[in-house]
Design a protein around this motif. Structure first.
Motif, PDB file in Angstrom:
ATOM      1  N   PRO A   1       0.826  -1.213   0.000  1.00 27.53           N
ATOM      2  CA  PRO A   1       0.000   0.000   0.000  1.00 27.53           C
ATOM      3  C   PRO A   1       0.857   1.258   0.000  1.00 27.53           C
ATOM      4  O   PRO A   1       2.016   1.241   0.403  1.00 27.53           O
ATOM      5  N   THR A   2       0.241   2.319  -0.434  1.00 33.91           N
ATOM      6  CA  THR A   2       0.990   3.572  -0.519  1.00 33.91           C
ATOM      7  C   THR A   2       1.343   4.118   0.849  1.00 33.91           C
ATOM      8  O   THR A   2       2.293   4.874   0.973  1.00 33.91           O
ATOM      9  N   THR A   3       0.585   3.745   1.884  1.00 35.14           N
ATOM     10  CA  THR A   3       0.897   4.233   3.222  1.00 35.14           C
ATOM     11  C   THR A   3       0.819   3.103   4.237  1.00 35.14           C
ATOM     12  O   THR A   3       0.030   2.174   4.095  1.00 35.14           O
ATOM     13  N   LEU A   4       1.644   3.197   5.242  1.00 30.94           N
ATOM     14  CA  LEU A   4       1.570   2.333   6.417  1.00 30.94           C
ATOM     15  C   LEU A   4       1.453   3.256   7.615  1.00 30.94           C
ATOM     16  O   LEU A   4       2.309   4.116   7.821  1.00 30.94           O
ATOM     17  N   PHE A   5       0.400   3.103   8.374  1.00 31.55           N
ATOM     18  CA  PHE A   5       0.127   3.980   9.511  1.00 31.55           C
ATOM     19  C   PHE A   5       0.082   5.446   9.072  1.00 31.55           C
ATOM     20  O   PHE A   5       0.625   6.327   9.730  1.00 31.55           O
ATOM     21  N   LEU A   6      -0.543   5.684   7.929  1.00 27.83           N
ATOM     22  CA  LEU A   6      -0.747   7.015   7.352  1.00 27.83           C
ATOM     23  C   LEU A   6       0.554   7.722   6.971  1.00 27.83           C
ATOM     24  O   LEU A   6       0.583   8.934   6.810  1.00 27.83           O
ATOM     25  N   VAL A   7       1.628   6.978   6.835  1.00 31.50           N
ATOM     26  CA  VAL A   7       2.907   7.536   6.406  1.00 31.50           C
ATOM     27  C   VAL A   7       3.313   6.806   5.127  1.00 31.50           C
ATOM     28  O   VAL A   7       3.269   5.578   5.078  1.00 31.50           O
ATOM     29  N   PRO A   8       3.709   7.534   4.077  1.00 34.98           N
ATOM     30  CA  PRO A   8       4.123   6.860   2.840  1.00 34.98           C
ATOM     31  C   PRO A   8       5.278   5.888   3.084  1.00 34.98           C
ATOM     32  O   PRO A   8       6.150   6.135   3.918  1.00 34.98           O
ATOM     33  N   VAL A   9       5.266   4.796   2.338  1.00 30.53           N
ATOM     34  CA  VAL A   9       6.260   3.741   2.541  1.00 30.53           C
ATOM     35  C   VAL A   9       7.673   4.253   2.285  1.00 30.53           C
ATOM     36  O   VAL A   9       8.614   3.885   2.984  1.00 30.53           O
ATOM     37  N   TYR A  10       7.841   5.123   1.296  1.00 25.58           N
ATOM     38  CA  TYR A  10       9.184   5.621   1.016  1.00 25.58           C
ATOM     39  C   TYR A  10       9.724   6.472   2.164  1.00 25.58           C
ATOM     40  O   TYR A  10      10.928   6.571   2.350  1.00 25.58           O
ATOM     41  N   VAL A  11       8.840   7.073   2.964  1.00 24.78           N
ATOM     42  CA  VAL A  11       9.301   7.813   4.143  1.00 24.78           C
ATOM     43  C   VAL A  11       9.820   6.839   5.194  1.00 24.78           C
ATOM     44  O   VAL A  11      10.846   7.083   5.831  1.00 24.78           O
ATOM     45  N   TRP A  12       9.121   5.699   5.369  1.00 24.91           N
ATOM     46  CA  TRP A  12       9.628   4.662   6.279  1.00 24.91           C
ATOM     47  C   TRP A  12      10.999   4.180   5.817  1.00 24.91           C
ATOM     48  O   TRP A  12      11.896   3.967   6.628  1.00 24.91           O
ATOM     49  N   TYR A  13      11.142   4.008   4.512  1.00 28.63           N
ATOM     50  CA  TYR A  13      12.430   3.571   3.967  1.00 28.63           C
ATOM     51  C   TYR A  13      13.513   4.615   4.247  1.00 28.63           C
ATOM     52  O   TYR A  13      14.617   4.274   4.666  1.00 28.63           O
ATOM     53  N   ALA A  14      13.194   5.881   4.021  1.00 29.02           N
ATOM     54  CA  ALA A  14      14.177   6.944   4.271  1.00 29.02           C
ATOM     55  C   ALA A  14      14.552   6.994   5.748  1.00 29.02           C
ATOM     56  O   ALA A  14      15.731   7.157   6.092  1.00 29.02           O
ATOM     57  N   ILE A  15      13.580   6.827   6.624  1.00 24.93           N
ATOM     58  CA  ILE A  15      13.877   6.812   8.059  1.00 24.93           C
ATOM     59  C   ILE A  15      14.765   5.621   8.398  1.00 24.93           C
ATOM     60  O   ILE A  15      15.722   5.742   9.163  1.00 24.93           O
ATOM     61  N   TYR A  16      14.464   4.478   7.807  1.00 24.10           N
ATOM     62  CA  TYR A  16      15.265   3.279   8.066  1.00 24.10           C
ATOM     63  C   TYR A  16      16.699   3.448   7.561  1.00 24.10           C
ATOM     64  O   TYR A  16      17.657   3.127   8.258  1.00 24.10           O
ATOM     65  N   VAL A  17      16.832   3.957   6.360  1.00 27.77           N
ATOM     66  CA  VAL A  17      18.157   4.097   5.762  1.00 27.77           C
ATOM     67  C   VAL A  17      18.983   5.160   6.482  1.00 27.77           C
ATOM     68  O   VAL A  17      20.168   4.971   6.741  1.00 27.77           O
ATOM     69  N   PHE A  18      18.344   6.272   6.821  1.00 28.21           N
ATOM     70  CA  PHE A  18      19.079   7.377   7.438  1.00 28.21           C
ATOM     71  C   PHE A  18      18.978   7.372   8.956  1.00 28.21           C
ATOM     72  O   PHE A  18      19.270   8.377   9.594  1.00 28.21           O
ATOM     73  N   ARG A  19      18.596   6.249   9.547  1.00 27.07           N
ATOM     74  CA  ARG A  19      18.429   6.200  10.999  1.00 27.07           C
ATOM     75  C   ARG A  19      19.703   6.525  11.772  1.00 27.07           C
ATOM     76  O   ARG A  19      19.621   7.179  12.809  1.00 27.07           O
ATOM     77  N   PRO A  20      20.907   6.129  11.318  1.00 25.94           N
ATOM     78  CA  PRO A  20      22.096   6.532  12.093  1.00 25.94           C
ATOM     79  C   PRO A  20      22.253   8.056  12.149  1.00 25.94           C
ATOM     80  O   PRO A  20      22.584   8.612  13.198  1.00 25.94           O
ATOM     81  N   TYR A  21      21.978   8.717  11.036  1.00 26.33           N
ATOM     82  CA  TYR A  21      22.114  10.174  10.996  1.00 26.33           C
ATOM     83  C   TYR A  21      21.014  10.844  11.814  1.00 26.33           C
ATOM     84  O   TYR A  21      21.258  11.836  12.501  1.00 26.33           O
ATOM     85  N   ILE A  22      19.814  10.290  11.731  1.00 24.49           N
ATOM     86  CA  ILE A  22      18.696  10.845  12.504  1.00 24.49           C
ATOM     87  C   ILE A  22      18.967  10.687  13.996  1.00 24.49           C
ATOM     88  O   ILE A  22      18.760  11.618  14.779  1.00 24.49           O
ATOM     89  N   MET A  23      19.453   9.513  14.398  1.00 26.24           N
ATOM     90  CA  MET A  23      19.744   9.281  15.816  1.00 26.24           C
ATOM     91  C   MET A  23      20.885  10.176  16.300  1.00 26.24           C
ATOM     92  O   MET A  23      20.848  10.687  17.415  1.00 26.24           O
TER      93      MET A  23
END
Length: 187
Positions: free
Chosen positions: A127-149
């Motif tokens: 689906p285009t969203t998971l928990f009302l957030v686009p999937v590509y945003v989840w991917y970006a958060i996952y990929v950039f999690r070291p920088y975000i943390m």
């Protein structure tokens, strides 16, 4: 490394018991990709048959009623679904979509040791969203999690070091010296 060696390496990784979710994701991707491409081929053959049967009396439209077709491809085709130009441009957009997915998702995950098939399936077919957030945003958060943390840790440290009693110097407006009126020259 040649194609055969790469294929064997990928096959052995998928058969590895350490990541069974990767094997399941690959199977989901394969089934949905074959369905999507098969649908495009079937629809193209039906379009050719409809055009031949119509003999120029009407222009049959190309149908894109498949939930796995990306929305932007459907929009491109629906600019004018009766013209082959837009069908071809839509197919080229689909090819570009898969190339970008390969480049930015699959290959990036492969180079960094992430779950490449899982993320590819999530972004391409789910689906285009998971928990009302686009999937590509989840991917970006996952990929950039070291920088975000790292950023969040720095913000917390700065917040803890902040002294609420610290007095900031007030900004003082710069006042321009008053202009002196021009004196009239006496002759």
């Amino acid at each position: 490394m040649g194609f055969k060696e790469q294929f064997e390496k990928e096959r052995s990784e998928l058969q590895n018991v350490k990541r069974p979710y990767e094997t399941a994701a690959f199977l989901i991707f394969a089934v949905m990709f074959i369905q999507q491409i098969g649908y495009w081929v079937l629809r193209t053959l039906e379009q050719l048959k409809d055009i031949k049967d119509a003999a120029g009396a009407w222009n049959p439209s190309f149908s894109t009623n498949l939930p796995t077709t990306p929305a932007f491809v459907t929009r491109i085709i629906n600019i004018d679904a009766t013209k082959w130009l837009w069908v071809i441009v839509g197919f080229l957009a689909l090819a570009l979509w898969y190339f970008l997915i390969y480049l930015f998702v699959w290959r990036y995950c492969q180079n960094h040791g992430y779950a490449k098939w899982t993320w590819t399936v999530l972004i391409v077919f789910l689906p285009t969203t998971l928990f009302l957030v686009p999937v590509y945003v989840w991917y970006a958060i996952y990929v950039f999690r070291p920088y975000i943390m790292r950023f969040l840790k720095r913000a917390v440290v700065e917040f803890k070091e902040f002294n609420p009693n610290h007095q900031f110097t007030e900004e003082v407006e710069e006042v321009e010296p008053p202009k002196q009126p021009m004196q009239e020259e006496s002759e």
